[in-house]
Write an enzyme that holds these catalytic residues in place. Structure first.
Site, PDB file in Angstrom:
ATOM      1  N   GLY A   1       4.580   7.781   2.537  1.00  0.00           N
ATOM      2  CA  GLY A   1       5.424   6.612   2.441  1.00  0.00           C
ATOM      3  C   GLY A   1       4.764   5.400   1.811  1.00  0.00           C
TER       4      GLY A   1
ATOM      5  N   ASP B   1      -6.751  12.670   7.087  1.00  0.00           N
ATOM      6  CA  ASP B   1      -6.751  11.946   5.818  1.00  0.00           C
ATOM      7  C   ASP B   1      -7.618  10.692   5.948  1.00  0.00           C
ATOM      8  OD1 ASP B   1      -6.216  11.443   3.203  1.00  0.00           O
ATOM      9  OD2 ASP B   1      -4.171  10.743   3.499  1.00  0.00           O
TER      10      ASP B   1
ATOM     11  N   VAL C   1       4.109   1.203   2.028  1.00  0.00           N
ATOM     12  CA  VAL C   1       3.988   0.157   3.037  1.00  0.00           C
ATOM     13  C   VAL C   1       4.347  -1.195   2.430  1.00  0.00           C
ATOM     14  CG1 VAL C   1       2.462  -0.869   4.748  1.00  0.00           C
ATOM     15  CG2 VAL C   1       2.101   1.486   4.032  1.00  0.00           C
TER      16      VAL C   1
ATOM     17  N   LYS D   1       6.116   0.595   7.202  1.00  0.00           N
ATOM     18  CA  LYS D   1       5.948   1.797   6.402  1.00  0.00           C
ATOM     19  C   LYS D   1       7.269   2.551   6.354  1.00  0.00           C
ATOM     20  CE  LYS D   1       3.063   5.724   5.687  1.00  0.00           C
ATOM     21  NZ  LYS D   1       1.711   6.215   5.899  1.00  0.00           N
TER      22      LYS D   1
ATOM     23  N   GLY E   1       0.823  -1.209   0.000  1.00  0.00           N
ATOM     24  CA  GLY E   1       0.000   0.000   0.000  1.00  0.00           C
ATOM     25  C   GLY E   1       0.851   1.250   0.000  1.00  0.00           C
ATOM     26  N   ARG E   2       0.181   2.362  -0.275  1.00  0.00           N
ATOM     27  CA  ARG E   2       0.851   3.657  -0.212  1.00  0.00           C
ATOM     28  C   ARG E   2      -0.005   4.585   0.613  1.00  0.00           C
ATOM     29  NH1 ARG E   2       4.829   5.036  -4.197  1.00  0.00           N
ATOM     30  NH2 ARG E   2       5.408   3.105  -5.230  1.00  0.00           N
ATOM     31  N   GLY E   3       0.567   5.140   1.666  1.00  0.00           N
ATOM     32  CA  GLY E   3      -0.178   6.087   2.487  1.00  0.00           C
ATOM     33  C   GLY E   3       0.491   7.428   2.399  1.00  0.00           C
TER      34      GLY E   3
END
Ligand SMILES: *[C@@H]1O[C@H](CO)[C@@H](O)[C@H](O)[C@H]1NC(C)=O
Ligand SMILES: *[C@@H]1O[C@H](CO)[C@@H](O)[C@H](O)[C@H]1NC(C)=O
Ligand SMILES: *[C@@H]1O[C@H](CO)[C@@H](O)[C@H](O)[C@H]1NC(C)=O
Ligand SMILES: *[C@@H]1O[C@H](CO)[C@@H](O)[C@H](O)[C@H]1NC(C)=O
Ligand SMILES: *[C@@H]1O[C@H](CO)[C@@H](O)[C@H](O)[C@H]1NC(C)=O
Ligand SMILES: *[C@@H]1O[C@H](CO)[C@@H](O)[C@H](O)[C@H]1NC(C)=O
Length: 798
Positions: free
Chosen positions: A523, A632, A525, A539, A518-520
């Site tokens: 950064g 967010d 993950v 992350k 994933g991308r948060g």
């Protein structure tokens, strides 16, 4: 003599080894026998192993007879305690014992022979009494006819276990602090009005829960039932005779729970998660500064995310004792009644002291209010709020936070220089770890010949045992599967908070950052498998423009937030320019992924996810006085565990608001994600927790309709702000047509979800969502209110 001493040592060591390796657990203590401190066999265990009772060190050479949770296994003193016999009078760490006497009396005897505590059940006619620890955590003394003579459930300390009754005779009293288990200042009890209250009783006494300015029915309580009994059941339902009822956030699951009055004065239910960690599943006070007495006289409670709650002295006052905030502050000037000095008033905005007013003067101007206080020599200042004047004779229960209305004007001697207005950042408690050293000395015993022979004999046995143990250990060590060991280590890591990892370890664990999950914000993950076999999500933060200390401060803030609907952080890495965070791994990924292939997410699950994520956000907002905003909230940041329980992720580190940030709302960068951003961001209005409420509302609409405002599944055309508006007004219009609920709901619900839906629940979801996405932030509910609205009709369905 030296030989004897070393034989003692070896004996103790080997007995310890035999205890920890051959796990000789004891289920019953019979009449005429005792549990001795430092003896291998000194722990009573419940049948299922969930609870243990024995001597528990609370300082060097100071022990209490204690019941603790022993599943999963923990090492003393890092175990969660449930009950203590002698919390205010610890016994010596050697030669003390718990004896079930021949007359049936259970006595705790200190090294010198003093009886420190007893059950007073002695009687000459008693026979075959025995002491057992039940699977409920209740320590019970029974006679031969199986009648209960005494039970620990009748004398709780700070914790109530499921099925244990809280009555008018058995209040709960908090510990003094997290490390000092003696009786503290906070009490949960039934008062003469038949209501369950939380009381602060230190130098002053005051009730702070339910809110003291509410009467019983305003607080949702009833004073008519005088049975005064309350209980938490095994499923997480609390019922009290004053009509206080609540369900814990994880209601329904039969797991270990406890209701504890914490040293900070809050009442919380904790639930034990996998791995033994305790998570808050309910709490009485959402605002930690509204607990009375937490800061002593002339000081004010304030909250800072990285330092937690702290106390500050009022201007013109200084600490009574830097090591103990509850002692408060003393004036740096003489009493105004003793000396005539010129005075001035110094204003501290957003502050309040509860109680101890010399009258109430409504509709007064500031000047009139000053005059009243000047004329009273013992007036220390006044609160001025909405043209109301409250002169104060004592400055107690102070609270200093942006959300507090009104100001305190302190009466102080006139100075040539201006008084320092305290800043929140200045407050840090000086920590000292004082340990109890008991002044009592041991009874020196002359070892008789018989004892010497016994000791030699024991030594011989111990020697043989040690060899056996060594062999068994080697055997186990050689054949032990990786995973078994890892589990134990993993558990310790879970208990001791987070762990610091090296970059190399994480590089290996993520196989050189190969599996992206994933991308948060900030950064990427990766999935990782730690050396102890735990699967985690790592992350890797993009840029390390943050100093190490600042990073650690933020990490510890996030790491201290434990809630079942917040993702749990296990560790971090700060090495050179690398900054990484290690989280628990969520098997079912994000809500976003699940929404795009909706087969697994049926309606009951969606509703649970809505409630769970609202709870997580409410905890962030309220426990932290609106200072941890998520900023967010979106389906990508709501993760689902193996049972589809929602956990909010990515909170806190995107930005932990500093006080200045809140005041002038100067966020350097706009945060958030297109499609979920509140209008405040666009119009540059002050940023409050209501931005999260807005985004949450959009997520709800997305869960109901299956459509995404940012157009991931089914695009709604238009530019960003318009796009959201179109999306929300589409739902609003459908709902407002005046057609029966099932007609409009039919038109908006996600058609891909199979299975029945509960019209009433969808109606609630939509109603709540539309309230959350109001343009005017004051018209939006708080996250706590969202949780209440979602659950309002739960009971009727059951
Ligand atoms: C207790 O609470 C329920 C709803 O929670 C309410 O209907 C009932 O009237 C209350 N009873 C009393 C005596 O106030
Ligand atoms: C009083 O409370 C107890 C315990 O909740 C309950 O069993 C009892 O029925 C109540 N009595 C009345 C008169 O409501
Ligand atoms: C402050 O005043 C506002 C407006 O009257 C009110 O809504 C809010 O609840 C007050 N805050 C507190 C903490 O009393
Ligand atoms: C304040 O200033 C005046 C003169 O400017 C001086 O006489 C007096 O001592 C000062 N007081 C204090 C408390 O410093
Ligand atoms: C624990 O608190 C009590 C007062 O409640 C105090 O007398 C005692 O010294 C404290 N113990 C430690 C180790 O600080
Ligand atoms: C208990 O926990 C602390 C840190 O939280 C750790 O330093 C200590 O070694 C632990 N003690 C035991 C016996 O595990």
């Amino acid at each position: 003599m030296n030989a004897i001493r070393s034989s003692h040592l070896f004996l103790a060591l080997s007995l310890f080894l035999s205890f920890s390796f051959t796990s000789s657990t004891r289920l019953t203590l019979h009449q005429g026998s005792s549990l001795s401190i430092g003896n291998a066999d000194n722990v009573l265990t419940s049948n299922d192993g969930a609870f243990s009772a024995g001597f528990f060190p609370i300082g060097p050479n100071a022990d209490c007879f204690t019941i603790w949770f022993s599943k999963p296994s923990c090492s003393i003193p890092n175990c969660t305690t449930v009950w203590m016999a002698n919390r205010d009078e610890p016994v010596n760490g050697r030669f003390s014992k718990l004896s079930l006497r021949e007359n049936g009396d259970l006595e705790l005897i200190d090294a010198g022979g003093t009886v420190v505590w007893s059950t007073d059940t002695g009687s000459s006619s008693r026979s075959s009494t025995n002491l057992q620890l039940l699977n409920t955590g209740n320590l019970v003394l029974r006679d031969d006819k199986h009648a209960t003579l005494w039970q620990s459930f009748d004398s709780p300390t700070d914790t109530l276990l499921p099925e244990q009754k809280l009555t008018s005779n058995t209040p709960l009293v908090s510990s003094r602090s997290k490390s000092n288990f003696s009786s503290g200042y906070y009490k949960l009890y039934f008062d003469n009005d038949n209501l369950l209250h939380l009381l602060f009783s230190g130098q002053t006494t005051s009730v702070y829960w339910p809110n003291p300015w509410l009467n019983s029915w305003q607080a949702g309580r009833s004073s008519y039932n005088d049975s005064r009994v309350a209980m938490l059941d095994h499923y997480g339902n609390f019922i009290s005779s004053d009509n206080l009822t609540f369900l814990t956030a994880d209601y329904g699951a039969k797991i270990q729970r406890r209701l504890t009055v914490d040293p900070d004065g809050n009442l919380r239910v904790y639930s034990q998660a996998d791995g033994g960690k305790w998570m808050v599943s309910w709490q009485a006070k959402s605002d930690p500064c509204t607990v009375h007495g937490i800061c002593g006289p002339n000081s004010l409670c304030t909250y800072h995310p990285s330092e937690g709650r702290s106390c500050i002295c009022a201007p013109g006052y200084e600490w009574e004792n830097l090591y103990d905030w509850t002692k408060g502050c003393k004036p740096k000037f003489n009493s105004f009644c003793d000396s005539k000095v010129e005075t001035e008033f110094v204003e501290l905005p957003h502050s309040d002291f509860y109680g101890y007013d010399k009258g109430f003067f409504p509709g007064y101007t500031l000047e009139m209010c000053k005059k009243i206080c000047l004329d009273l020599c013992d007036c220390l200042g006044f609160q001025y709020k909405f043209s109301n004047c409250y002169p104060k004779l004592l400055l107690l229960n102070g609270h200093y936070a942006p959300r507090v209305n009104g100001s305190i004007h302190f009466k102080l001697p006139k100075l040539n220089v201006s008084y320092d207005i305290p800043k929140i950042e200045h407050a840090t408690l000086q920590c000292t770890a004082k340990e109890i050293m008991l002044p009592r000395t041991y009874l020196k015993r002359q070892e008789s010949a018989a004892v010497k022979i016994l000791l030699t004999f024991a030594w011989a046995i111990a020697g043989v045992e040690a060899i056996v143990v060594l062999m068994v250990w080697c055997f186990l060590y050689r054949t032990r599967p990786e995973k078994g060991g890892a589990h134990i280590d993993g558990y310790h890591a879970g208990l001791t908070g987070f762990q610091r990892f090296t970059y190399d370890e994480l590089k290996k664990a993520t196989r050189n950052f190969s599996e992206e999950i994933g991308r948060g914000s900030g950064g990427v993950v990766y999935k990782a498998v730690l050396s102890d076999c735990r699967v985690t999500a790592v992350k890797r933060l993009n840029e390390a423009n943050q100093g190490e200390n600042e990073f650690l401060a933020e990490v510890s803030t996030i790491g201290n937030l434990h809630h079942m609907n917040l993702i749990d952080m296990w560790g971090y890495c700060a090495e050179g320019k690398h900054r990484l965070l290690i989280y628990e791994f969520m098997e079912h990924g994000s809500l976003a992924e699940n929404l795009s292939s909706p087969t697994e997410l049926d309606w009951p699950r969606r509703f649970e996810i809505a409630v769970g994520s609202a709870r997580g956000l409410a905890y962030l907002h309220e426990e932290c006085l609106e200072w941890v905003l998520h900023c967010d909230v979106k389906p990508q940041n709501i993760l689902l565990d193996s049972t589809y329980q929602a956990k909010v992720a990515d909170f806190g580190f995107s930005k932990i608001l500093k006080r200045e940030g809140l005041k002038n709302s100067s966020f350097s960068k706009i945060r958030g994600t297109r499609g979920y951003m509140a209008p405040e961001w666009i119009y540059n209005f002050p940023i409050t927790s209501k931005v999260d409420v807005y985004s949450y509302g959009i997520v709800l609409l997305e869960m109901v309709t299956g459509r995404s405002p940012s157009g991931e599944h089914e695009k709604i055309e238009g530019s960003d702000a318009q796009e959201i508006k179109k999306f929300t007004s589409w739902v609003r219009e459908k709902k407002g047509l005046g057609v029966p609920a099932h007609t409009w709901i039919e038109e908006i619900v996600d058609p891909r979800v199979r299975g029945e839906y509960d019209i009433k629940k969808i109606e609630i979801l939509v109603a709540v969502a539309l309230k959350c996405v109001e343009e005017d932030r004051d018209a939006r509910p708080t996250m706590r209110q969202v949780v209440e609205m979602l659950l309002c009709c739960e009971d009727e369905d059951v």
